[in-house]
Scaffold this motif. Sequence first.
Motif, PDB file in Angstrom:
ATOM      1  N   TYR A   3      -0.873  -4.638  -3.121  1.00 20.52           N
ATOM      2  CA  TYR A   3      -1.572  -4.113  -4.235  1.00 20.52           C
ATOM      3  C   TYR A   3      -2.871  -4.852  -4.440  1.00 20.52           C
ATOM      4  O   TYR A   3      -2.686  -6.286  -4.538  1.00 20.52           O
ATOM      5  CB  TYR A   3      -0.716  -3.921  -5.577  1.00 20.52           C
ATOM      6  CG  TYR A   3      -1.189  -3.288  -6.742  1.00 20.52           C
ATOM      7  CD1 TYR A   3      -1.101  -1.846  -6.924  1.00 20.52           C
ATOM      8  CD2 TYR A   3      -2.122  -3.976  -7.856  1.00 20.52           C
ATOM      9  CE1 TYR A   3      -1.621  -1.208  -7.930  1.00 20.52           C
ATOM     10  CE2 TYR A   3      -2.502  -3.280  -8.594  1.00 20.52           C
ATOM     11  CZ  TYR A   3      -2.343  -1.917  -9.042  1.00 20.52           C
ATOM     12  OH  TYR A   3      -2.843  -1.141 -10.131  1.00 20.52           O
TER      13      TYR A   3
ATOM     14  N   PRO B  17       6.601  -1.017  -3.359  1.00 21.12           N
ATOM     15  CA  PRO B  17       5.095  -1.252  -3.660  1.00 21.12           C
ATOM     16  C   PRO B  17       4.779  -2.554  -4.399  1.00 21.12           C
ATOM     17  O   PRO B  17       5.817  -2.725  -5.468  1.00 21.12           O
ATOM     18  CB  PRO B  17       4.482  -0.313  -4.498  1.00 21.12           C
ATOM     19  CG  PRO B  17       5.735   0.583  -4.872  1.00 21.12           C
ATOM     20  CD  PRO B  17       6.816   0.119  -4.049  1.00 21.12           C
TER      21      PRO B  17
ATOM     22  N   THR C 141      -1.794   2.018  -2.661  1.00 21.07           N
ATOM     23  CA  THR C 141      -0.474   1.363  -2.452  1.00 21.07           C
ATOM     24  C   THR C 141       0.692   2.539  -2.735  1.00 21.07           C
ATOM     25  O   THR C 141       1.593   2.497  -1.957  1.00 21.07           O
ATOM     26  CB  THR C 141      -0.580   0.164  -3.388  1.00 21.07           C
ATOM     27  OG1 THR C 141      -1.411  -0.775  -3.062  1.00 21.07           O
ATOM     28  CG2 THR C 141       0.805  -0.381  -3.367  1.00 21.07           C
TER      29      THR C 141
END
Length: 284
Positions: A49, A77, A60
Amino acid sequence: MRIAEAYRADKIPLSYEMFPPKGELGIEEARRVLDGLALLDPTFVSVTYSAGGSGNSKRTVDIAEMGARDVGLTMMPHLTCAGADPAQIARSIEALKAAGIENVLALRGDLGRVAASPDYRFAKDLIPQLREAGFCVGAAAYPEGHIDCLDRRENVEHLKEKEDAGAEFFVSQLFFDNEVAYRFLDECRAARIRVPIEFGIMPVTSKAQVARMVFMCGASLPSRLVKILARYEDAPDDLRRAGIEYAADQLCDLARHGVDGLHIYCMNNADTARELHDAVEPFR
Ligand code: FAD
């Protein structure tokens, strides 16, 4: 699947990191990487990220959703909180939930491009909000200490604070010397850190990449690796081969030591991921 459950299996978990590709072909490229990684039956795939809310942060979530819904992978993520306020984090949480995500790596992110946030000074300030929202939460660990933390004891104390805040497992920064990992594990266990620690390995591909890592994360360089870099400086194919062999040796040694989990920084290269997977598979 909630990643914390993977550490109860007999086999050592093996996961991969990818980052959202840049440019027009970003999502198609990401799909190719995900399809390549899916052939390796990964425990999970993490997606980085970009701190500061760049366009890359939406990607993301999109990539994590595609990996989970279309490819059937367990996805994790990353989410950073540097520079964010609680309302922004609440929006990110909503987006992650709408995408069907179960696991998140909670990070502060680097300061510099974004100013420190009064609400989230450290990753430990983000973790409870993610746990309350129902996610399985991982956090970052630094076997050689975070670049801003000069004291080994404090490095481990800060890790313990993340566990106490609700982190259910850790994924480590890359390192090139396994002795560093074993010493760090001893320090963590002495500090009563009990959650699994997954060790991250990145194959070297160029002298410039290694120099970046050394200054970005303070990774130390064993002489065997320095000699490889010197020998193959002007032979990129040979350096790639030697870099993969070196990373494979690290992974196999970690697996033989029975570490909790292995993580490969494969730099969106599913072929590299496959070579490393094949090397370590017999030792898991
Ligand atoms: P923290 O755990 O908050 O630590 C930050 C610093 O504060 C450390 O020096 C720590 O020792 C210190 N600290 C912590 N608690 C205290 C306290 N109570 N008192 C004083 N000091 C304290 N960056 C991205 O932007 N995007 C990514 O996707 C990303 N993925 C990553 C994945 C992994 C596995 C790792 C290891 C790093 C990743 N990073 C990523 C980099 C990370 O954002 C930076 O290393 C960042 O500087 C620190 O993030 P953190 O979550 O470890 O912070």
